[in-house]
Design an enzyme around this catalytic site. Structure first.
Site, short mmCIF file in Angstrom:
data_model
loop_
_atom_site.label_atom_id
_atom_site.label_comp_id
_atom_site.label_asym_id
_atom_site.label_seq_id
_atom_site.Cartn_x
_atom_site.Cartn_y
_atom_site.Cartn_z
N GLY A 182 0.83 -1.20 0.00
CA GLY A 182 0.00 0.00 0.00
C GLY A 182 0.87 1.25 0.00
CB SER A 228 0.70 3.95 -5.67
OG SER A 228 1.90 3.38 -6.09
CB SER A 242 -0.36 -5.87 -7.15
OG SER A 242 0.02 -4.91 -8.09
CD GLU A 285 7.69 -3.12 -6.07
OE1 GLU A 285 7.85 -2.13 -5.35
OE2 GLU A 285 6.64 -3.35 -6.69
CB THR A 288 7.91 5.12 -14.69
OG1 THR A 288 8.71 6.22 -14.29
CG2 THR A 288 6.49 5.31 -14.19
CD GLU A 339 9.60 7.44 -18.39
OE1 GLU A 339 8.97 6.79 -17.53
OE2 GLU A 339 9.43 7.26 -19.61
#
Ligand SMILES: Cc1cc2nc3c(=O)[nH]c(=O)nc-3n(C[C@H](O)[C@H](O)[C@H](O)COP(=O)(O)OP(=O)(O)OC[C@H]3O[C@@H](n4cnc5c(N)ncnc54)[C@H](O)[C@@H]3O)c2cc1C
Length: 298
Positions: free
Chosen positions: A32, A34, A66, A149, A280, A282
């Site tokens: 938990g 984002s 997820s 992760e 991401t 980036e």
């Protein structure tokens, strides 16, 4: 990703409670982190935890959680000091998903999967002993979690799992019945060699992080390199497979005419998000440039 973080930041009681069950595969965890307004800029998260005696009361919303509909525990980032600079007012908690006040709402993806969710917290009372690390120092626990992760060799393994059946398929006899194999008809057959080379690179990048961990080090920019490369490889591999299989390759699983049970169509759609999840591409490149190459922040 929770287990290694507990080993580094957990106290004895927390390790005893969680590690054996994680190692035995008896519990599933979700993440938990984002929120609707906090993705790449995770430190701007707004979910609140307010101390009340031996407990904290948590209110707020998480998104893209997820597997939250299947999991037993969640590790959550909350703001405990709204007046502190944003990285210094965050605390990290471990919550049993059955706690009163937690609601999970699925998000349906474009390929009909329900991989992630919105997770709501309404006056969830969590014992203070469920805080991982010090109050207001949760950001540093969170960045460690993200390093773990991003480190996994599983991304290269997942590409391998979809690449091997494609190779076997390509070696089958073609439909023209002239003794040629499917691969002989492929206009872009050399792309198979490209994937084979890149898979080897991806695997070694993953093993490098594993090697560092075996020496007690936590890979940071090394984990970002592995994550960026392998998630982009998963997209390239799916795209090459779809191109090789022609129009039929775009048929969904369940279609009688879909080659290889439609797995490449599924993989083409599901890997779109690979370069977003866990930070991401980036963001990974920013980490590599900044922490790996020592370049100033952009
Ligand atoms: C499949 C999947 C599973 C996920 N699972 C979970 C989960 O279990 N738990 C969880 O907490 N989260 C999860 N997430 C969320 C994920 O961590 C975020 O989607 C991700 O961090 C990006 O945040 P955002 O979606 O808000 O995009 P934004 O942060 O809004 O980014 C939008 C765009 O701007 C770019 N951008 C932003 N900042 C910069 C910058 N500084 N420099 C250059 N470019 C920048 C980004 O790269 C991106 O292209 C999941 C996401 C996906 C796709």
């Amino acid at each position: 990703m929770v287990g290694p973080v507990l080993i580094i930041h957990g106290n004895e009681e927390q390790r005893r409670e969680h590690l054996p069950r994680i190692a035995a595969g008896e519990v599933m965890w979700c993440q938990g982190f984002s929120e609707p307004g906090a993705g790449s800029d995770l430190a701007s998260l707004q979910a609140r935890a307010v101390r009340d005696g031996d407990e904290y009361v948590i209110n707020g919303q998480k998104i893209w959680t997820s597997g939250a509909q299947f999991t037993d525990w969640i590790h959550v980032l909350t703001r405990t000091d709204p007046d502190a600079p944003k990285h210094r007012g965050i605390s990290y908690f471990m919550l049993d998903m059955r706690m009163l006040g937690i609601t999970v709402r699925p998000i349906v993806q474009m390929h009909d999967a329900r991989g992630f969710n919105e997770t709501f917290f309404e006056d969830v009372r969590v014992p203070a002993k469920n805080r991982l690390g010090e109050e207001n120092r949760g950001w540093y626990v969170a960045t460690r979690t993200l390093d773990f992760e991003r480190s996994g060799v599983h991304r290269a393994a997942a590409v391998e799992r979809v690449f091997r059946p494609l190779l076997e398929h390509a070696a089958q006899p073609g439909s023209a019945g002239e003794g040629r194999r499917i691969v002989d008809h492929l206009p872009n057959r050399l792309a198979l060699a490209d994937t084979a080379i890149e898979l080897e690179v991806g695997r070694v990048l993953g093993y490098r992080v594993a090697w560092m961990q075996s020496r007690g080090l936590v890979g940071n920019c090394e984990a970002s390199m592995s994550k960026a490369f392998n998630s982009e490889l998963s997209q390239r591999n799916a795209r090459r497979a779809i191109n090789m299989l022609g129009l039929h390759g775009a048929l969904r699983p369940g279609s009688a005419h879909a080659p290889l049970e439609g797995r490449y169509c599924a993989s083409y759609m599901s890997t779109v998000s690979a370069t977003i999840a866990a930070g991401t591409s980036e963001v990974q490149r920013n980490i590599i440039a900044n922490r790996g190459l020592g370049l100033p922040r952009g």
